[in-house]
Design an enzyme around this catalytic site. Structure first.
Site, mmCIF file in Angstrom:
data_model
loop_
_atom_site.group_PDB
_atom_site.id
_atom_site.type_symbol
_atom_site.label_atom_id
_atom_site.label_comp_id
_atom_site.label_asym_id
_atom_site.label_seq_id
_atom_site.Cartn_x
_atom_site.Cartn_y
_atom_site.Cartn_z
ATOM 1 N N ASN A 1 0.838 -1.194 0.000
ATOM 2 C CA ASN A 1 0.000 0.000 0.000
ATOM 3 C C ASN A 1 0.878 1.250 0.000
ATOM 4 O O ASN A 1 1.583 1.519 0.986
ATOM 5 C CB ASN A 1 -0.891 0.021 1.238
ATOM 6 C CG ASN A 1 -1.686 1.320 1.332
ATOM 7 O OD1 ASN A 1 -2.612 1.535 0.555
ATOM 8 N ND2 ASN A 1 -1.321 2.197 2.249
ATOM 9 N N GLU A 2 0.846 1.960 -1.087
ATOM 10 C CA GLU A 2 1.378 3.326 -1.202
ATOM 11 C C GLU A 2 2.885 3.463 -1.052
ATOM 12 O O GLU A 2 3.389 4.588 -0.997
ATOM 13 C CB GLU A 2 0.662 4.267 -0.215
ATOM 14 C CG GLU A 2 -0.816 4.436 -0.564
ATOM 15 C CD GLU A 2 -1.573 5.412 0.334
ATOM 16 O OE1 GLU A 2 -1.076 5.743 1.414
ATOM 17 O OE2 GLU A 2 -2.670 5.838 -0.067
ATOM 18 N N ASN A 3 3.649 2.358 -1.012
ATOM 19 C CA ASN A 3 5.096 2.524 -0.847
ATOM 20 C C ASN A 3 5.744 3.132 -2.091
ATOM 21 O O ASN A 3 6.642 3.956 -1.981
ATOM 22 C CB ASN A 3 5.765 1.193 -0.515
ATOM 23 C CG ASN A 3 5.317 0.653 0.833
ATOM 24 O OD1 ASN A 3 4.547 1.299 1.535
ATOM 25 N ND2 ASN A 3 5.770 -0.522 1.186
ATOM 26 N N HIS B 1 -5.242 6.494 -6.019
ATOM 27 C CA HIS B 1 -5.797 6.885 -4.727
ATOM 28 C C HIS B 1 -6.167 8.363 -4.836
ATOM 29 O O HIS B 1 -5.283 9.218 -4.911
ATOM 30 C CB HIS B 1 -4.779 6.671 -3.607
ATOM 31 C CG HIS B 1 -4.525 5.217 -3.313
ATOM 32 N ND1 HIS B 1 -3.817 4.785 -2.227
ATOM 33 C CD2 HIS B 1 -4.916 4.088 -3.972
ATOM 34 C CE1 HIS B 1 -3.773 3.453 -2.216
ATOM 35 N NE2 HIS B 1 -4.430 3.012 -3.281
#
Ligand code: BMA
Length: 865
Positions: free
Chosen positions: A469-471, A531
């Site tokens: 997630n979002e790294n 996102h």
């Protein structure tokens, strides 16, 4: 000579380790009650629950309890039990810990068995020769994950001075559910514990380790189900004759029952030798019945997908091990095709050959202490997880994203998703951080990934493996851009190790490196998933959602207060105001409290009471999600998914969730049943006209009559359009518009309605819609003269009939007094508008305390804007 699994979940105690007691415990304000250890401990369980039961700490969810319990996480704790062994022949026994959270040292009868530091995978220790006939003592010492994490992070920073030091946190160096360290919706309750069952496994002959399957469809021929199973023999039985058989005893679903599909079983000998021994079997399935996501087979959301029961059994001269599960026959693809203009690429799921618009939400663990949730059983009923998943399905959802700051969820979770037709986007549990890439960490992560993939790969609901997630996004946005890390995108874990594991272990399932990902900018609107956080985390007003044109919006959302029952769980009387310190503490969005409320007051009044806070922030969340999701559903064909942030909470809090910790739906949950309906009539204002769009998720054309009207609050029709409309299968289309000329100067007193009357039988949700032309807070409305009647509807429900002479917006139906059980299914609908002259009957579920219309009348209150 069967493989036996005996649980060791009883008789456990826990105590604070003496060497830590004097230091951390007293310095941090621990209670004196700890001087009377050991305390009874629950296994499976978490330390905080044991300490709460013993009165050592207050509930971390209550008021500021989180701060009062913080010392617990700085200490080391020892769990211990004694168990009996009667069979001296248990030479090939192992102790299996299905989950240890997290930094643990394990010993049996005072001799060390090993150390672990990964919460996500089972740990097995051979204990043949170490067991005694009679009493055996098993001890698990947990080292403080906080202290260990801080020390490791420090070491890592020192060894890698070129890397961004702010990104190396104590949580990223340990394989432990990251949300337990606190998140922007969750408390910091790091805890420790034997969070999943412990078993003594005795393996006299052999066992089934794991298995996988693939279905091959071909026209006019039976489907072929290929099974690959892996068997381990005990050293004594390395060349004993062994057979593995596979059968499909039933086809159907849990509601209508299962019947014999008439499939011939298959069997094959198990190779001799040691290690993972592979057995291949094929079954031919005549007239295969497909597994379909919810809403795909049938527009009515409660029809269940078809599952096949499968049984694998391993036998010598007698049965030695068995596995039973459910599978579903389906294909799944992630379709990424370049756009004709070369400017982007599609991102959509295709199930059984048909594209599917993913409608759903993000799933976080349903409790801050994950041992409170059921583990592996397919059979458990009435659980919080079940209620939430049924609620998701009932709201028209067909996909949930298991977010990377949480867990690989339980068997219970995936089994329910299989049963209900909810596709699962599964993140590997890495989130919003910079993870180590040295060989030891990557190797440990590989072992974890293999275990997780082997456990979950047979679930038909599982749609995608996603690296993190979002790294990548954070890496590009902060760490690389600031020059802190000179590397290009070359993440060993997400771009090498994980895709290799998926390719080897689960080749038919798509892999996606991160969320968001795609294009040069990982959060590109033209490639991959996106996102859409610049709205909540940036511009603040949800009208900006319409400016985004994502291919797949996998996170976006608006925070809102929890409902009354969740507040009751965490507030004392003196805290009950919208700006009290405790109410603010139970908002972790890090927005700045006034800014958060300011987002709401763009559209709704300023909250003066706790009730106002609940009502207005929930209505703002409702309008935000409705606006964003309807905009993106209207662009179906470009956009193929909306997964809002987030379905539920893990404690009582103000957050983006649409179902709070007391399982009370927020206003937006009820709206989801409308904006996620399979056929949706959506209204959009463009200057002086209102456009009507039809969105159709069904695989058949939909047609009928659309009526658009501009109406005063009192019901006078100022303008009207009637048209016949049609929308093709799996697509969206604009079907007409209505001019607003007659609304000029009267926008606070008028509104627009749209109604679609289809020629075929469709669920009513989503077929009508309402659009205000002024901010709700500015609406200038006469008293609607609301009338309410309560009557018995059937054995289980009351009928609450409401009628209004003029527009009655956002009706919130509430019952005073003690919260009713199962709030998710209490009201059939809520937070809806009544149009002028409209009468609507809403079902209300009965309960032992709510058993007469009179009881309802005395407890019912109705709020409107
Ligand atoms: C994203 C998520 C979560 C977070 C949410 C709300 O960053 O992945 O980490 O809770 O937004 O801020």
């Amino acid at each position: 000579m069967k493989t036996t699994r005996t649980t060791i979940n009883h008789g456990w105690t826990v105590r604070l380790l003496a060497e830590e007691k004097a230091g951390a415990h007293s310095a941090l304000g621990g209670s004196d009650k700890l001087l009377v250890p050991p305390l009874p401990a629950n296994v499976p369980g978490h330390l905080h629950d044991d300490l709460m039961r013993a009165g050592v700490i207050q509930d971390p969810f209550y008021r500021f309890g989180e701060i009062g319990a913080a010392w617990v996480d700085e200490c080391d704790w020892a769990y211990e039990t004694t168990f009996q062994v009667t069979d001296p022949a248990s030479q090939h026994a192992c102790l299996v810990f299905h989950g240890l959270d997290t930094v643990a040292e394990i010993s049996l009868n005072d001799s060390p068995l090993g150390q672990t530091d990964n919460m996500f995978v089972p740990h097995e220790f051979p204990v043949g020769g170490k067991l005694r006939v009679g009493d055996n003592t098993l001890r698990v010492v947990f080292r403080s994950a906080m202290r260990v994490g801080r020390a490791r992070a420090q070491e890592w920073r020192e060894a890698n001075p070129q890397l961004p030091s702010n990104a190396m946190t104590e949580r990223a160096v340990l394989r432990k559910a990251q949300y337990m360290y606190g998140w922007d919706w969750g408390p910091r309750v790091v805890s420790c514990g034997i969070w999943q069952p412990v078993e003594l496994l005795s393996l006299p002959v052999a066992r089934i380790l794991d298995w996988r399957h693939e279905v091959q469809f071909s026209p006019d021929a039976p489907a072929r189900l290929h099974i690959q199973a892996f068997v381990e023999r005990s050293p004594e039985a390395e060349d004993a004759p062994l057979t593995l058989a596979a059968s499909l005893p039933g086809v159907g679903n849990t509601e209508d029952g299962f019947s014999d599909p008439g499939v011939e079983p298959a069997s094959a000998p198990v190779p001799t030798g040691e290690g993972r021994l592979r057995v291949d079997l094929t079954l031919n399935i005549e007239d295969p019945r497909l597994w379909q996501p919810a809403g795909r087979g049938d527009p009515h959301p409660d029809s269940l997908p078809t599952l096949y029961q499968i049984e694998l059994s391993l036998a010598a001269d007698e049965p030695v091990d068995t596995r039973r599960a459910h599978i579903g026959l389906r294909t799944i693809e992630l379709i990424r095709e370049p756009d004709p203009d070369g400017k982007g690429e599609s991102f959509k799921f295709r199930v059984n050959g048909h594209d599917i618009f993913a409608k759903g939400a993000n799933w976080i663990p349903a409790d801050s202490l994950p041992s409170r949730l059921p583990h592996d059983s397919e059979e458990v009923h009435n659980t919080r997880v079940r209620d939430l998943l049924v609620a998701a399905r009932d709201a028209g959802m067909n996909m949930l994203r298991v977010w990377g700051g949480g867990l690989y969820e339980s068997e219970h979770f995936y089994h329910l998703c299989d049963q209900l037709g909810i596709l699962v986007w599964q993140d590997f549990p890495y989130a919003c951080a910079y993870y180590q890439e040295d060989d030891a960490f990557v190797q440990a992560s590989r072992t974890e990934a293999i275990a997780a993939v082997r456990r979950l790969r047979n679930h038909p609901s599982l749609a995608l493996w996603c690296g993190n997630n979002e790294n990548h996004w954070f890496f590009g946005m902060w760490w690389r851009r600031t020059g802190a890390d000179p590397r290009p995108f070359d993440h060993k874990i997400y771009e090498h190790m994980l895709p290799e594991v998926v390719a080897e272990e689960d080749p038919a399932r798509p892999y996606w490196p991160s969320s968001p990902f795609g294009g040069d900018d990982p959060n590109s609107p033209d490639f991959g998933d996106m996102h859409c956080w610049d709205v909540w985390h940036g511009r603040g007003d949800w009208i900006h959602y319409a400016e985004h044109r994502p291919r797949f919006s996998s996170e976006f959302g608006f925070s809102a207060s929890c409902g009354p029952a969740a507040w009751d769980m965490c507030l004392a009387d003196q805290d009950r105001s919208p700006r009290s310190l405790v109410v603010k503490w139970h908002d972790k969005t890090a927005k700045g409290y006034d800014r958060y409320l300011g987002y709401t007051t763009l559209h709704f009044p300023d909250p003066e009471t706790l009730d106002d806070l609940i009502y207005y922030t929930q209505l703002n969340q409702l309008e935000a999600l409705k606006f964003g999701i309807e905009s993106w559903r209207r662009t179906m064909g470009r956009c193929w998914g909306t997964l809002f942030w987030q379905l539920q909470d893990c404690w009582p809090v103000q957050s983006w969730a649409v179902i709070d910790y007391a399982l009370e739906p927020k206003a937006a949950y009820y709206a989801a049943r409308r904006f996620y309906a399979p056929v949706l009539l959506s209204l959009a204002r463009r200057g002086d006209v209102v456009e009507a769009h039809l969105v159709n998720d069904l695989l058949t054309q939909v047609e009928g009559d659309v009526k658009l009207a501009l109406i005063t609050a009192g019901g006078e029709v100022l303008a009207e359009e009637k048209l016949s409309a049609a929308v093709g299968p799996n697509s969206a289309a604009k079907v007409g518009d209505l001019t607003l000329a007659a609304a000029q100067g009267r926008e606070t007193e008028v509104f627009v309605t749209g109604e679609f009357a289809p020629t075929q039988d469709l669920p009513a949700q989503g077929l009508s819609n309402t659009l205000f032309l002024a901010e709700p807070k500015d609406l200038d409305l006469p008293d609607p003269g609301l009338a309410v009647e309560v009557a018995d509807a059937d054995d289980h429900h009351f009928a609450v009939t409401l009628s209004a002479k003029s527009l009655a917006p956002y009706l919130w139906l509430r019952l005073d007094g003690e919260p009713e059980p199962s709030p998710l299914t209490l009201w059939e609908d809520n937070f809806f508008h009544l149009h002028p002259g409209e009468t609507r009957t809403i079902k209300l579920r009965k309960s032992p305390t709510l058993d007469t219309p009179e009881a309802v009348r005395t407890r019912l209150t109705i709020r409107r804007l």
